[in-house]
Design a protein around this motif. Structure first.
Motif, PDB file in Angstrom:
ATOM      1  N   GLY A  26       0.757  -1.186   0.097  1.00 19.04           N
ATOM      2  CA  GLY A  26      -0.084   0.088  -0.071  1.00 19.04           C
ATOM      3  C   GLY A  26       0.868   1.499   0.058  1.00 19.04           C
ATOM      4  N   SER A  27       0.261   2.124   0.723  1.00 17.71           N
ATOM      5  CA  SER A  27       0.954   3.754   0.554  1.00 17.71           C
ATOM      6  C   SER A  27       2.348   3.654   1.596  1.00 17.71           C
ATOM      7  N   ILE A  28       3.097   3.002   1.277  1.00 19.19           N
ATOM      8  CA  ILE A  28       4.206   2.610   2.273  1.00 19.19           C
ATOM      9  C   ILE A  28       5.217   3.998   2.403  1.00 19.19           C
ATOM     10  N   PHE A  29       5.077   4.778   1.458  1.00 18.29           N
ATOM     11  CA  PHE A  29       6.034   6.248   1.645  1.00 18.29           C
ATOM     12  C   PHE A  29       5.464   6.963   2.910  1.00 18.29           C
ATOM     13  N   SER A  30       4.363   6.922   3.274  1.00 21.18           N
ATOM     14  CA  SER A  30       3.825   7.571   4.396  1.00 21.18           C
ATOM     15  C   SER A  30       4.631   7.014   6.014  1.00 21.18           C
ATOM     16  N   ILE A  31       4.995   5.882   5.573  1.00 22.30           N
ATOM     17  CA  ILE A  31       5.693   5.179   7.085  1.00 22.30           C
ATOM     18  C   ILE A  31       7.011   5.675   7.646  1.00 22.30           C
ATOM     19  N   ASN A  32       6.920   6.070   8.856  1.00 20.64           N
ATOM     20  CA  ASN A  32       7.920   6.637   9.369  1.00 20.64           C
ATOM     21  C   ASN A  32       8.768   5.427  10.146  1.00 20.64           C
ATOM     22  N   ALA A  33       7.963   4.460  10.672  1.00 22.75           N
ATOM     23  CA  ALA A  33       8.568   3.299  11.528  1.00 22.75           C
ATOM     24  C   ALA A  33       7.926   2.213  11.436  1.00 22.75           C
ATOM     25  N   MET A  34       8.476   0.967  11.775  1.00 21.18           N
ATOM     26  CA  MET A  34       7.842  -0.002  11.997  1.00 21.18           C
ATOM     27  C   MET A  34       7.884  -0.730  13.072  1.00 21.18           C
ATOM     28  N   GLY A  35       6.837  -1.627  13.632  1.00 22.59           N
ATOM     29  CA  GLY A  35       7.081  -2.020  15.149  1.00 22.59           C
ATOM     30  C   GLY A  35       6.398  -3.411  15.228  1.00 22.59           C
ATOM     31  N   TRP A  36       6.854  -4.238  16.120  1.00 19.41           N
ATOM     32  CA  TRP A  36       6.251  -5.282  16.549  1.00 19.41           C
ATOM     33  C   TRP A  36       5.681  -5.176  18.260  1.00 19.41           C
ATOM     34  N   TYR A  37       4.308  -5.383  18.165  1.00 20.75           N
ATOM     35  CA  TYR A  37       3.752  -5.346  19.450  1.00 20.75           C
ATOM     36  C   TYR A  37       3.101  -6.806  19.833  1.00 20.75           C
ATOM     37  N   ARG A  38       2.968  -6.994  21.212  1.00 17.15           N
ATOM     38  CA  ARG A  38       2.408  -8.268  21.683  1.00 17.15           C
ATOM     39  C   ARG A  38       1.279  -7.904  22.685  1.00 17.15           C
ATOM     40  N   GLN A  39       0.425  -8.823  22.643  1.00 17.87           N
ATOM     41  CA  GLN A  39      -0.643  -8.810  23.761  1.00 17.87           C
ATOM     42  C   GLN A  39      -0.721 -10.188  24.476  1.00 17.87           C
ATOM     43  N   ALA A  40      -0.477 -10.241  25.433  1.00 22.08           N
ATOM     44  CA  ALA A  40      -0.856 -11.637  26.531  1.00 22.08           C
ATOM     45  C   ALA A  40      -2.155 -11.406  26.913  1.00 22.08           C
ATOM     46  N   ALA A  91       2.350 -14.847  23.576  1.00 23.02           N
ATOM     47  CA  ALA A  91       1.432 -13.444  23.230  1.00 23.02           C
ATOM     48  C   ALA A  91       1.029 -13.787  21.591  1.00 23.02           C
ATOM     49  N   VAL A  92      -0.030 -12.634  21.377  1.00 20.14           N
ATOM     50  CA  VAL A  92      -0.492 -12.551  20.048  1.00 20.14           C
ATOM     51  C   VAL A  92       0.635 -11.476  19.563  1.00 20.14           C
ATOM     52  N   TYR A  93       1.144 -11.515  18.583  1.00 20.11           N
ATOM     53  CA  TYR A  93       2.219 -10.531  18.070  1.00 20.11           C
ATOM     54  C   TYR A  93       1.575  -9.825  16.765  1.00 20.11           C
ATOM     55  N   TYR A  94       1.697  -8.662  17.087  1.00 16.55           N
ATOM     56  CA  TYR A  94       1.228  -7.820  15.867  1.00 16.55           C
ATOM     57  C   TYR A  94       2.253  -6.779  15.385  1.00 16.55           C
ATOM     58  N   CYS A  95       1.999  -6.897  14.014  1.00 17.24           N
ATOM     59  CA  CYS A  95       3.040  -6.027  13.101  1.00 17.24           C
ATOM     60  C   CYS A  95       2.300  -4.563  13.147  1.00 17.24           C
ATOM     61  N   ALA A  96       2.800  -3.491  13.096  1.00 16.17           N
ATOM     62  CA  ALA A  96       2.302  -2.005  13.096  1.00 16.17           C
ATOM     63  C   ALA A  96       3.180  -1.049  12.459  1.00 16.17           C
ATOM     64  N   ALA A  97       2.536  -0.120  11.739  1.00 17.83           N
ATOM     65  CA  ALA A  97       3.257   0.791  10.910  1.00 17.83           C
ATOM     66  C   ALA A  97       2.875   2.321  11.508  1.00 17.83           C
ATOM     67  N   GLN A  98       3.844   3.107  11.574  1.00 16.38           N
ATOM     68  CA  GLN A  98       3.576   4.478  12.315  1.00 16.38           C
ATOM     69  C   GLN A  98       3.747   5.331  11.112  1.00 16.38           C
ATOM     70  N   GLU A  99       2.725   6.339  11.320  1.00 11.28           N
ATOM     71  CA  GLU A  99       2.832   7.684  10.359  1.00 11.28           C
ATOM     72  C   GLU A  99       3.001   8.598  11.337  1.00 11.28           C
ATOM     73  N   ALA A 100       2.905   9.882  10.903  1.00 15.01           N
ATOM     74  CA  ALA A 100       2.983  11.142  11.608  1.00 15.01           C
ATOM     75  C   ALA A 100       2.017  11.228  12.580  1.00 15.01           C
ATOM     76  N   GLY A 101       0.849  10.648  12.617  1.00 15.44           N
ATOM     77  CA  GLY A 101      -0.145  10.662  13.430  1.00 15.44           C
ATOM     78  C   GLY A 101      -0.320   9.546  14.559  1.00 15.44           C
ATOM     79  N   GLY A 102       0.544   8.563  14.409  1.00 17.22           N
ATOM     80  CA  GLY A 102       0.805   7.653  15.378  1.00 17.22           C
ATOM     81  C   GLY A 102       0.841   6.060  14.660  1.00 17.22           C
ATOM     82  N   TRP A 103       0.363   5.121  15.238  1.00 16.53           N
ATOM     83  CA  TRP A 103       0.470   3.698  15.123  1.00 16.53           C
ATOM     84  C   TRP A 103      -0.801   3.628  14.417  1.00 16.53           C
ATOM     85  N   ASN A 104      -1.071   3.845  13.197  1.00 14.56           N
ATOM     86  CA  ASN A 104      -2.339   3.496  12.413  1.00 14.56           C
ATOM     87  C   ASN A 104      -2.788   2.513  11.701  1.00 14.56           C
TER      88      ASN A 104
END
Length: 116
Positions: A26-40, A91-104
């Motif tokens: 998708g619109s990867i040009f808008s991404i500032n950072a990528m992250g891995w979250y988890r939730q137990a 845990a369940v692990y989630y991939c997340a992408a951050q734009e200027a407004g946050g982890w959207n």
């Protein structure tokens, strides 16, 4: 819009390793950072590792020295190498992408279970 699809979770014994993958499209040009979250179960979602577009990385203290986040820009992939896994990493692990407004943007999640 950004689409994220995780893969690579599963059941592993304590001390074992897993590699999670996240396909980004998708619109990867808008991404500032990528992250891995988890939730137990019964816990809040937490950021365990992140990587900026410039390559700087972040790790939660609980995974430092055991987890490594990386990215392959040519393939639009982000990885989380997890070594010396412990039961508390379950845990369940989630991939997340951050734009200027946050982890959207979030993936659907992949289950990691560490148990003997």
């Amino acid at each position: 819009q950004v689409q994220l699809v995780e893969s690579g979770g599963g059941l592993v014994q304590p001390g074992g390793s897993l590699r999670l993958s996240c396909a980004v499209s998708g619109s990867i040009f808008s991404i500032n950072a990528m992250g891995w979250y988890r939730q137990a179960p019964g816990k809040e979602r937490e950021l365990v590792a992140g990587i900026t577009s410039g390559g700087s990385t972040y790790y939660d203290d609980s995974v430092k020295g055991r987890f490594t986040i990386s990215r392959d820009n040519a393939k639009n992939m982000v990885y989380l190498q997890m070594n010396n896994l412990k039961p508390e990493d379950t845990a369940v692990y989630y991939c997340a992408a951050q734009e200027a407004g946050g982890w959207n943007y979030w993936g659907q999640g992949t289950q990691v279970t560490v148990s003997s």
